[in-house]
Design an enzyme around this catalytic site. Structure first.
Site, short mmCIF file in Angstrom:
data_model
loop_
_atom_site.label_atom_id
_atom_site.label_comp_id
_atom_site.label_asym_id
_atom_site.label_seq_id
_atom_site.Cartn_x
_atom_site.Cartn_y
_atom_site.Cartn_z
N ARG A 3 -7.04 -6.54 -11.47
CA ARG A 3 -5.64 -7.27 -11.19
C ARG A 3 -4.64 -7.15 -12.40
NH1 ARG A 3 -3.42 -10.02 -7.38
NH2 ARG A 3 -4.09 -8.60 -5.95
N ASP A 47 -3.30 -3.35 -8.63
CA ASP A 47 -4.73 -3.20 -8.39
C ASP A 47 -4.95 -1.95 -8.89
OD1 ASP A 47 -4.78 -5.75 -7.04
OD2 ASP A 47 -5.08 -5.16 -5.13
N LYS A 106 0.81 -1.24 0.26
CA LYS A 106 0.03 -0.01 -0.07
C LYS A 106 0.91 1.28 -0.18
CE LYS A 106 -3.68 -2.70 2.25
NZ LYS A 106 -3.01 -3.78 2.22
N ASN A 139 0.96 -5.17 -5.31
CA ASN A 139 1.11 -6.37 -4.64
C ASN A 139 2.55 -7.18 -5.14
OD1 ASN A 139 -1.58 -7.13 -3.15
ND2 ASN A 139 -1.99 -5.92 -5.38
N ARG A 147 -16.03 -4.62 -1.31
CA ARG A 147 -14.80 -5.08 -1.58
C ARG A 147 -14.58 -5.88 -2.98
NH1 ARG A 147 -13.79 -8.13 4.02
NH2 ARG A 147 -15.98 -8.79 3.22
N ARG A 155 -12.12 -7.87 -10.35
CA ARG A 155 -12.95 -8.35 -9.43
C ARG A 155 -14.15 -7.56 -9.19
NH1 ARG A 155 -7.72 -8.86 -6.92
NH2 ARG A 155 -7.74 -6.64 -7.23
N LYS A 205 -7.92 1.36 5.24
CA LYS A 205 -7.41 0.22 5.61
C LYS A 205 -6.22 0.03 6.21
CE LYS A 205 -6.53 0.17 0.72
NZ LYS A 205 -6.55 -0.43 -0.49
N GLU A 265 -2.76 -0.63 -4.97
CA GLU A 265 -2.05 -1.36 -4.41
C GLU A 265 -1.21 -2.03 -5.40
OE1 GLU A 265 -3.55 -4.43 -1.74
OE2 GLU A 265 -4.77 -3.02 -0.81
#
Length: 320
Positions: free
Chosen positions: A215, A278, A129, A288, A238, A230, A164, A286
């Site tokens: 993603r 993301d 993040k 990842n 979410r 997603r 978050k 983000e």
């Protein structure tokens, strides 16, 4: 393809607990095995340092694309980790102190000759993040702070925000707040533990509802041609598969490719061979680097073998 057979170790969560139909680490192991490479399996508890040398209690393992019987694990043997051609670090977050300790062990393995994917120093440096701060032009307005008053001010400024912790995964402890929400104070208190821990607040991007949280997978800095969007369920905010979101593949768009062009070279240069961006509404939320997923879903929808692309990148790095 070279005939050189690599000896590959995989550090992961317990293999008996994975979901084989969607597990990206299993896809990587299957891809390595198809190349005739030898596989060994380890968990964090199997790693140690002795007099500066990295060791592991490595289990020989064979894998199968079988939802009911996906692995056979042999008896372990103590081995210097530097003897492996490559080590896949696929332990899921939380990114806690134990995870950091494991990167020190793997860095000693790297110094002894192993190619560690992803590179241990990068795993430590690139919080998924926080590392977005290195690419502000790619991101929506973002605040990382311990100060709850600043969080309230950010929420008032943007009207709606996502909040978050910095260490989680899979949609854990993600909150969406509107300005004036009476729960805002308790959310900020919980995430920061009353101002003693950093947390992240980002402007809410409404595209999450329609186009989802996509993603974008980078293999050695280059984007795979499809993204996995997603889409949250009607009962949730979410965009995480672990939180019930639906995975829908789509071709990359121009904005995806622009983001990959901005971020990919920096990741390649720092030894991050397998990364997931993301992207919501054209903004990176983000980066990842620990254990990105989505390979199995994209493979089923488009017939592409992303795990084998990663093995190809590893082979090139090892001269295989």
């Amino acid at each position: 393809m070279s005939d050189k057979r690599l000896n590959v170790a995989v550090v992961m969560d317990p293999i008996e607990d994975i979901k084989p139909a969607k597990d990206t680490t299993l896809a990587m192991m299957l891809a390595a095995q198809r190349r005739g490479w030898t596989l060994s399996y380890l968990e964090l508890r199997h790693l140690w340092l002795r007099d500066g040398a990295a060791w592991g209690r490595a289990h020989p393992v064979e894998v199968r694309d079988d939802l009911d019987d996906w692995f056979t694990r042999g008896e372990p043997a103590a081995r210097p980790l530097g003897e492996f051609d490559a080590i896949l670090m696929r332990k899921d977050p939380p990114f806690d102190t134990e995870y950091i300790y494991s990167t020190y062990i793997l860095e000693r393995a790297e110094a002894a000759g192993a190619l560690v994917v992803n590179r241990p120093q990068g795993l430590r440096d690139m919080n998924e993040k926080v590392y977005t701060a290195w690419f502000p032009e790619c991101c929506a307005p973002t605040l990382i702070t311990r100060d709850m008053a600043d969080m309230h001010a950010f929420l008032r400024e943007h009207g709606r925000a996502v909040c978050k912790p910095l260490y989680g995964m899979g949609g854990r402890s993600i909150f969406v707040l509107d300005a004036g929400d009476k729960n805002a104070s308790v959310v900020f208190e919980t995430l920061t533990e009353y101002g003693t821990r950093y947390a992240i607040v980002q402007r809410y991007i409404p595209d999450i509802v329609t186009t989802g949280d996509s993603r974008v997978i980078l293999v050695d800095g280059e984007p795979v041609p499809y993204a996995l969007a997603r889409i949250p369920s009607a009962a949730d905010n979410r965009g995480n598969l672990a939180a019930g979101a639906k995975g829908v593949g789509r071709p990359l768009n121009d904005r995806d490719r622009w983001l990959a062009d901005r971020i990919g070279p920096a990741l390649r240069e720092r030894g991050m061979l397998f990364v997931g961006l993301d992207v919501i509404g054209g903004f990176v939320t983000e980066i990842n680097v620990t254990s990105p997923t989505g390979v199995r879903e994209l493979g089923k929808q488009f017939g592409i073998d992303i795990a084998d692309q990663l093995m190809g990148a590893i082979a090139r790095r090892r001269g295989a």
